[in-house]
Design an enzyme around this catalytic site. Structure first.
Site: not given
Ligand code: NAD
Length: 572
Positions: A318, A352
């Site tokens: 997502e 998002c």
């Molecule tokens: P992010 O991608 O920075 O982090 C998401 C998660 O991944 C965190 O728990 C982080 O610690 C972890 N993470 C980071 N690097 C990783 C790696 N290499 N391997 C595994 N895990 C890792 O996202 P964010 O800044 O927390 O959230 C914002 C983003 O999330 C936006 O792009 C938003 O659109 C998206 N989002 C999407 C939805 C949806 O349903 N499509 C819902 C909410 C947020």
């Protein structure tokens, strides 16, 4: 890590500054003791002895949790700093922001949590599904009892306004309700066999361990969508929340684990490992995890998708959205303008599903924009915990940089900034320590959906406007970006609706009519197409991903014929 010199300074300095009363009231309502180090790992028992650690309030910059760390290279020197300092002081002392509330998972703790999840799954898979539903019903009740407090914690730690924080908890309550019903309806099928005396069953069984990696902007609901379905399906779930919202995850896990413990269910059925990228990578790469449900950015989602795929695990993605609203000449502007306003400014543009692109028919541009602009100008930043506030802060300082970079790019490209375009200055204390930016409307010189101005998700309240003459053009722009999460058409003409939702219409996962891009209900499957990752969570058929499917052919006859009439007998 904190330096030795800084530690000496800290030991000498009067460290303790009282947590603000607004923060301590919220934390104590959820049993989060602000004066003590908070463990950030739960696998049936609470623990956590990894490095780094802090939860920063985006509204004030105040640090919400105590910090426990050790001097680099000297494991024996465990230092517990008894403090609630402001974030700027911690920055001067080299303590990283937005890492973890209490201790996060060390590699050994992560491994143990994964093993315990596996063991818990082996117990839980044998609990009959309706009994799992009864546990979910109790979780629903326990969450509802803490709805206001948990909603306030979301506001405090993430920064969204209180009504949205409470709404997020309500979403968890709703999906728990849904999953209670589901626990009696996760049915397989009986398929007609071509062979006499045979029957084919499609059987769903529990899948195993489901890891949920979640983003900062929905620090409770995203886990809720996953946990409810995963629990109903008979799995163990292990949660790795965003590193900057650990308090929300600890509070939720306390509520859920209380119910599990009262029912004699192993706590690791709903485990927690807080931490940053390294913990996320450890979870994603572990063969003990059958499915990774990842919510986050496209960039990280790509890495996660590849890593899970490379070990043939199951993955549900997502990812980012870049959502457009299209307004036709016959739209009811009394509905459309406030909806676009909420879509673009709500949660300070950090959903998002936030509206990031606005395509207006040429005949209504002036009328629409003048009304939208006056709504923008009426907005005042404020404390998200105050019920009069509509605009809270961005979640982190890094998010402010992303906002500023986007504005700079727009300005350099010659875009007109209709309103906004800067951070708020001179706010009164305590908001002067927060990450407040002005919601922005920009009109780029042209619509070029390949240009990063249009094709990337800026996770901040920046709305780009383009003008069209034909719906077909607007649909092409809507579909021209890599992402495909949400989209919204404003019209009263049924012919436009037919085009919009049909084969030549919007290619997003959410295709709304006279409803904004943001604010979905739990009943339908939620998710996006293309670079948003194709995942589906919550309602609809989403539960089918949380089970393993088997096709079971049963032979009740006295012969063993092969399918398709194949003969394999030696007739010579
Ligand atoms: P992010 O991608 O920075 O982090 C998401 C998660 O991944 C965190 O728990 C982080 O610690 C972890 N993470 C980071 N690097 C990783 C790696 N290499 N391997 C595994 N895990 C890792 O996202 P964010 O800044 O927390 O959230 C914002 C983003 O999330 C936006 O792009 C938003 O659109 C998206 N989002 C999407 C939805 C949806 O349903 N499509 C819902 C909410 C947020």
């Amino acid at each position: 890590m904190i330096t030795r010199r800084a530690l000496t300074t800290l030991r000498r300095a009067p460290l303790h500054r009282a947590l603000s009363s607004r923060a301590s009231a919220v934390l104590s309502a959820l049993d989060l003791q602000s004066g003590r180090e908070l463990p950030g790992v739960y696998d049936g028992e609470w623990g956590g002895s990894g490095e780094v650690l802090q939860s920063v309030c985006p509204t004030t910059g105040e640090v919400l949790a105590r910090v426990n760390t050790r001097a680099e290279g000297d494991v024996s020197e465990l230092v517990v700093i008894d403090l609630t300092l402001d974030a700027s002081r911690l920055e001067r002392l080299d303590v990283p922001r937005g890492e973890s509330a209490g201790s996060r998972a060390s590699p050994a703790e992560l491994e143990r949590a994964l093993e315990r999840s596996r063991e818990a799954y082996k117990v839980f898979r044998n609990v009959p599904a309706p009994k799992r539903g009864e546990i979910l019903r109790q979780i629903r009740e326990a969450l509802a009892a803490k709805r206001e407090a948990l909603g306030a914690l979301i506001s405090l730690e993430m920064g969204k306004i209180r009504t949205e924080g409470v709404g997020e908890v309500q979403e968890f309550v709703d999906i728990a309700d849904y999953a209670v019903g589901l626990s009696r309806m996760m049915n397989g099928r009986v398929v007609a066999s071509e062979r006499p005396g045979h029957s084919i069953l499609e059987v769903p069984n529990p899948l195993g361990v489901v890891a949920v990696l979640s983003a900062f902007n929905f620090p409770v609901a995203v886990y809720g969508w996953n946990l409810a379905l995963s629990l109903a399906a008979g799995n163990a779930t292990l949660w790795k929340p965003a590193p900057s919202t650990p308090l929300c995850s600890i509070a939720v896990t306390k509520i859920v684990s209380g119910v599990l413990e009262r029912n004699g269910i192993p706590g690791a059925v709903a485990g927690l490992v807080t931490g940053g990228k390294d913990v996320g990578v450890g979870v994603v790469e572990s063969k003990l995890v059958d499915m990774v449900s990842f919510t986050g950015s496209e960039a990280v989602g790509r890495q996660v998708g590849e890593a899970v795929q490379s070990r043939f695990g199951k993955v549900l993605l997502e990812l980012g959205g870049n959502n457009a609203a299209v307004v036709m000449p016959d739209a009811d502007l009394d509905m459309a303008v406030p909806s676009v306003f909420f879509g673009a400014v709500g949660t300070a543009g950090q959903r998002c599903t936030s509206t990031r692109r606005l395509y207006l028919h040429s005949s209504i541009v002036q009328a629409f924009l003048s009304r939208l602009e006056s709504l923008y100008q009426s907005v005042r930043p404020g404390d998200p915990l105050d019920s009069a506030t509509l605009l809270g802060p961005l979640h982190t300082r890094q998010a402010m940089d992303i906002y500023h970079n986007a504005i700079e790019r727009l300005q350099k490209s010659g875009a007109e900034i209709l309103t906004g375009g800067a951070a708020y200055r001179d706010l009164a204390a305590p908001l002067d320590g927060g990450n407040f930016v002005m919601p922005t409307i920009a009109i780029p010189q042209e619509v070029d959906v390949r240009d990063p101005l249009w094709s990337t998700e800026t996770f901040a309240p920046v709305l780009c406007v383009g003008v069209f003459d034909e719906l077909e053009q607007a649909i092409e722009w809507n579909n021209g970006v890599p992402q495909g999460l949400s989209s919204s058409l404003w019209t009263r003409d049924i012919r436009n609706v037919g085009k919009w939702i049909g084969p030549a219409g919007s290619d997003a996962g959410i295709v709304n009519v006279n409803v904004g891009t943001s604010g979905a209900e739990i009943g339908a499957a939620f998710g996006g197409n293309k670079s948003t990752g194709w995942g589906r969570e919550s309602g609809g058929d989403a539960w089918k991903q949380y089970v393993r499917w088997s096709a079971c052919t049963l032979n009740f006859s006295d012969a063993a014929p092969l399918a398709q009439g194949v003969q394999f007998a030696n007739t010579a």
